[in-house]
Design an enzyme around this catalytic site. Structure first.
Site, PDB file in Angstrom:
ATOM      1  N   LYS A  77       6.191  11.872 -21.235  1.00 30.72           N
ATOM      2  CA  LYS A  77       6.260  12.502 -19.368  1.00 30.72           C
ATOM      3  C   LYS A  77       7.129  11.035 -19.859  1.00 30.72           C
ATOM      4  CE  LYS A  77       3.543  14.718 -16.682  1.00 30.72           C
ATOM      5  NZ  LYS A  77       2.046  15.307 -17.722  1.00 30.72           N
TER       6      LYS A  77
HETATM    7  C1  LIG Z   1       1.364  16.609 -17.885  1.00 26.55           C
HETATM    8  C2  LIG Z   1       1.391  16.847 -19.350  1.00 26.55           C
HETATM    9  C3  LIG Z   1       1.127  17.944 -19.755  1.00 26.55           C
HETATM   10  C4  LIG Z   1       1.294  19.421 -18.773  1.00 26.55           C
HETATM   11  O1  LIG Z   1       2.755  18.562 -18.194  1.00 26.55           O
HETATM   12  P1  LIG Z   1       3.534  20.482 -17.586  1.00 26.55           P
HETATM   13  O2  LIG Z   1       5.264  19.974 -17.452  1.00 26.55           O
HETATM   14  O3  LIG Z   1       3.213  19.310 -16.063  1.00 26.55           O
HETATM   15  O4  LIG Z   1       3.514  21.873 -17.859  1.00 26.55           O
HETATM   16  C5  LIG Z   1       0.486  18.230 -21.141  1.00 26.55           C
HETATM   17  N1  LIG Z   1       0.583  17.299 -21.578  1.00 26.55           N
HETATM   18  C6  LIG Z   1       0.270  16.007 -21.622  1.00 26.55           C
HETATM   19  C7  LIG Z   1      -0.371  15.364 -21.830  1.00 26.55           C
HETATM   20  C8  LIG Z   1       0.747  15.390 -20.074  1.00 26.55           C
HETATM   21  O5  LIG Z   1       0.591  14.618 -19.508  1.00 26.55           O
END
Ligand SMILES: *Cc1c(COP(=O)(O)O)cnc(C)c1O
Length: 396
Positions: A77
């Site tokens: 993210k």
């Molecule tokens: C947010 C997140 C996900 C999921 O991603 P999305 O875009 O919400 O489907 C998977 N793994 C980790 C470690 C995350 O922080």
């Protein structure tokens, strides 16, 4: 949703291995920002965003991992949050103030907090569900202070997300403050995530030699997967995606039954995917004109329990000495469940195992635990109440 999705020329894919990462990312994002940013401005934002590597590593046979945890908060993210914060601060008018609202199950909050820390003209309110984030995640969200405020909600992630959505549709509130979202409903956050699919292809291209590329994405709100689907639309040669769910399997059920039935989220070991009503579902439907058959031809779904998640971490470590985090473990399990001959598999390792060390330790008892010190961190506790939330938005 972008109004249209351009195809990149065949020459781009033919020569991708000769381009720098920042050129690749700039080329991929340019059609979406042309007219709003200059190419130089985009280039600057892109280089600041991708200031850390996104390496593909070989694990065994035809299975590779894309490590997306080399950013400041050790989860993928960081890419979206850094791009979005730089865009927003580019567009915020001097002297005005924007309040960014973000609901998080853990990783979004920390990435957004770090992306926006000390950015002038921007205040951030992070809502996270009480007792449902790891100490490490809580530390990352609550230790910055300044323009970053963490609100601990007595409820679930879906409650947090519902409060934020309600605020955006509250016209009275929107007359008083300038609000912006930082969840993957914000196009500036989900779209830049497509860049690392291109960067992964650059690294894997030689290995493919005629085989089809399958990419498995551990999914919660489906922003990451949707960005991948858009990259595919732009011509990136990904044959199919695997949407790997934990027990929050609303999307898997949709693929299986044809009915989309959001449900309450349940807590699992891969808590960043504890989403019962994925906020990017409508984008996926839109991309495929709501045609279930075409969605199913591009996306395969699987769902895995906590026990399977632990088994996966254990097995991959025992066989290949690679430590998975619980999300990557679900991603790998999905890839393994599908991968066929003549295919090369890539799964996304979305966070560093250290972020979820208490889970990893259950699978690998020798895994070290780092003490997290929450002293000096600050958060505000609140009920799952919209009126209370509005008060917090309106207090400086
Ligand atoms: C947010 C997140 C996900 C999921 O991603 P999305 O875009 O919400 O489907 C998977 N793994 C980790 C470690 C995350 O922080």
């Amino acid at each position: 949703m972008p109004e249209s999705i351009p195809q990149l020329p065949a020459s781009f894919y033919a020569e991708i291995e000769n381009l720098s990462d920042s050129e690749i990312a700039t080329t991929a994002l340019w059609p979406f920002v042309e007219g709003s940013l200059t190419r130089e401005e985009l280039q600057t934002i892109v280089s600041e965003t991708l200031s850390f590597p996104t390496p593909v590593k070989h694990i065994y046979g035809d299975v590779h991992v894309l490590e997306l945890f080399h950013g400041p908060t050790m989860a993928f993210k960081d890419v979206g949050a850094r791009f979005m914060s730089r865009c927003l601060s580019h567009f915020v008018e001097k002297g005005s103030e924007t309040t960014v609202l973000v609901a998080t199950s853990g990783d979004t909050g920390s990435a957004v907090a770090h992306g926006f820390a000390n950015v002038e003209g921007i205040k951030v309110k992070i809502l996270f569900p009480k007792g449902k984030v790891s100490p490490f995640q809580e530390y990352q969200m609550t230790s910055l202070g300044g323009n970053i405020q963490a609100l601990e909600v007595d409820g679930t992630f879906d409650d947090c997300q519902a409060l934020v959505k309600q605020a955006f549709s509250d016209s009275n509130l929107n007359e008083q403050v300038q609000l912006s979202s930082a969840n993957s409903i914000n196009v500036a956050r989900f779209l830049p995530q497509m860049t690392y699919y291109f960067l992964a292809y650059k690294q894997l291209k030689k290995t493919l030699s005629g085989k089809k590329l399958i990419v498995s994405v551990p999914s919660g709100n489906f922003g990451n997967l949707t960005a991948g689907l858009i990259a595919k639309r732009m011509g990136l040669p990904i044959h199919q995606f695997v949407a790997a769910n934990n027990s929050n399997d609303t999307f898997y059920q949709y693929l299986t039954t044809g009915h989309y039935t959001p449900k309450k989220s349940v807590a699992t070991y891969s808590n960043a995917m504890d989403v019962g009503a994925p906020s990017n579902f409508e984008r996926i439907e839109f991309l495929y004109d709501k045609n279930l058959a075409s969605i199913k031809s591009d996306i395969l779904g699987f769902t895995f329990t906590n026990k399977q998640t632990l088994d996966e971490i254990q097995q991959i470590y025992n066989l290949h000495e690679y430590v998975l985090d619980p999300h990557g473990a679900v991603g790998h399990a999905g890839l393994k469940a599908h991968l066929q001959e003549n295919e090369v598999g890539l799964f996304l390792e979305t966070a560093h195992p250290k972020k979820f060390e208490s889970v990893v330790k259950q699978a690998l008892p020798s895994y070290p635990i780092h003490d997290v010190n929450l002293k000096g961190c600050s958060k505000i506790s609140m009920n799952n109440s919209y009126a209370e939330f509005v008060n917090h938005i309106l207090t400086p």
